[in-house]
Design an enzyme around this catalytic site. Structure first.
Site, PDB file in Angstrom:
ATOM      1  N   GLY A 155      -6.201   0.120  -1.673  1.00 42.74           N
ATOM      2  CA  GLY A 155      -6.749   1.354  -1.004  1.00 42.74           C
ATOM      3  C   GLY A 155      -6.566   2.232  -2.243  1.00 42.74           C
ATOM      4  O   GLY A 155      -5.543   2.248  -3.162  1.00 42.74           O
ATOM      5  N   GLY A 189      -5.655  -3.335   0.630  1.00 37.63           N
ATOM      6  CA  GLY A 189      -6.923  -3.068   1.225  1.00 37.63           C
ATOM      7  C   GLY A 189      -7.788  -4.475   0.771  1.00 37.63           C
ATOM      8  O   GLY A 189      -8.911  -4.675   1.782  1.00 37.63           O
ATOM      9  N   GLU A 224       2.971  -3.513  -0.207  1.00 35.26           N
ATOM     10  CA  GLU A 224       3.242  -2.173   0.281  1.00 35.26           C
ATOM     11  C   GLU A 224       4.517  -1.639   0.711  1.00 35.26           C
ATOM     12  O   GLU A 224       4.980  -0.715   0.498  1.00 35.26           O
ATOM     13  CB  GLU A 224       2.364  -2.143   1.925  1.00 35.26           C
ATOM     14  N   ASP A 278      -0.400  -3.945   5.751  1.00 29.20           N
ATOM     15  CA  ASP A 278      -1.115  -3.224   6.939  1.00 29.20           C
ATOM     16  C   ASP A 278      -2.650  -3.840   6.802  1.00 29.20           C
ATOM     17  O   ASP A 278      -2.499  -5.145   6.365  1.00 29.20           O
ATOM     18  CB  ASP A 278      -1.422  -1.860   6.722  1.00 29.20           C
TER      19      ASP A 278
END
Length: 351
Positions: free
Chosen positions: A64, A113, A136, A144
């Protein structure tokens, strides 16, 4: 939008990331555009399936776009990041529960992402260049975008595997991506013709003769993986000492990565895997992840992690905890506690 191309081709709805110079990192606008297209195609009889790919050789999607999150969060505005994560997670849930086949072609870096965009597809295709990872914890975040669900299911089959991959960000290269994150290894030279065939027929089938997995080498990796994963199938205070006692290069690399990661995020990821277990669902995974990400700028260490990795690039984050063993269960519970009115909600058309 210049960062993404959304159109129909033959019997397929097509989504192509075109932000090659940024390794196809997902912006907020890209996430919402993808979700809108998926909603539209779900009830369109002319669209038989969805095909997701990306331009460039280096990356399907490297994650992301977190620079704006750091800028707004550092100024005390946590709303942008929370909105980004909330709407991205809704898109991830829609992909994972989509009523039509979704085919993803993932080359190069497929991280964060990018895992959420490609690895919830019903047909996941990788090539020799593919590198899949959830890094992450190294920036003060938990794996996530529904990645915790994939990792929890891996741990159900191979105890400790999800914690190993999620806490260290270990990269699964090429055929190693078939370990839970992909379904088919196809030489990338065949991808253009295969995409054309899928669009023309509306079928996600991958001809077996295109497969190129080396089963013997894959079996060797599984044996090695089970050995390293066993260290992570222990109480979290025992993981580092267990790794330190293992003379293998893989254990040394895992210990090094673990020592650099945010201990709070690492402990919370391990807890999320435990709570999901083998029967967790995509919405349960995303709900737990969002409880952490909703708090990670204000109460966690995400801003410091991004500062060290992306802004100042000194690679020396100053974590509040010295080691994983120093994180208390109370601190973990506080990061993963229900959010009340801010709890992640899913639209009625997302099962």
């Amino acid at each position: 939008m210049t960062d993404i191309q959304i159109r129909t081709e033959g019997r397929a709805g097509r989504i192509t990331l075109t932000r090659e110079t940024a390794l196809n990192a997902l912006s907020y606008q890209m996430c919402t555009a993808i979700d809108a297209a998926l909603k539209s195609w779900a009830t369109d009889p002319a669209v038989h399936l969805v095909l997701i790919d990306a331009e460039g050789e280096k990356a399907f999607c490297a994650g992301g776009d977190i620079v704006e999150m750091h800028a707004t969060g550092s100024a005390g505005d946590y709303s942008y990041g929370r909105r980004f994560w909330r709407d991205e997670y809704v898109m991830n849930a829609r992909l994972a529960t989509y009523p039509k086949p979704v085919v993803a072609f993932m080359q190069g870096f497929t991280m964060g992402g990018g895992v959420g965009l490609g690895c919830h597809a019903s047909t996941r295709i990788i090539g020799a260049s593919t590198q899949i990872a959830m890094p992450e914890c190294g920036i003060g975040l938990v794996p996530d975008v529904g990645g915790s669900l994939i990792l929890s299911k891996l741990s159900a089959l191979h105890p400790g595997a999800g914690a190993w991959l999620g806490t260290t960000g270990h990269r699964l290269r090429a055929m190693h991506g078939l370990f839970g994150f992909a379904d088919h290894l196809v030489p990338e030279a065949h991808w253009p013709a295969l995409k054309a065939q899928i669009c023309e027929t509306g079928s996600p089938r991958v001809p077996p003769e295109l497969e190129s997995a080396d089963l013997a080498a894959q079996a060797d990796f599984y044996i090695e993986m089970r050995g390293i994963a066993a260290h992570f199938d222990k109480p979290r205070a025992e993981i580092a000492p267990s790794l330190a006692a293992d003379p293998s290069e893989l254990a040394a690399a895992a210990l090094k990565a673990l020592s650099r990661a945010d201990p709070l995020a690492t402990a919370c990821h391990i807890e999320i895997l435990s709570r999901l277990g083998p029967k967790g669902t995509i919405t349960e995974a995303l709900t737990l992840e969002y409880r952490f990400t909703h708090r990670c700028m204000e109460q966690g260490n995400f801003l410091e992690g991004i500062r060290a990795a992306v802004i100042d690039k000194d690679r020396s984050p100053k974590w509040p905890h010295a080691a994983l063993a120093d994180v208390t269960q109370a601190e973990v519970n506080a990061m993963l506690a229900p959010l009340g009115a801010d709890e992640l909600a899913f639209p009625e058309d997302t099962p």
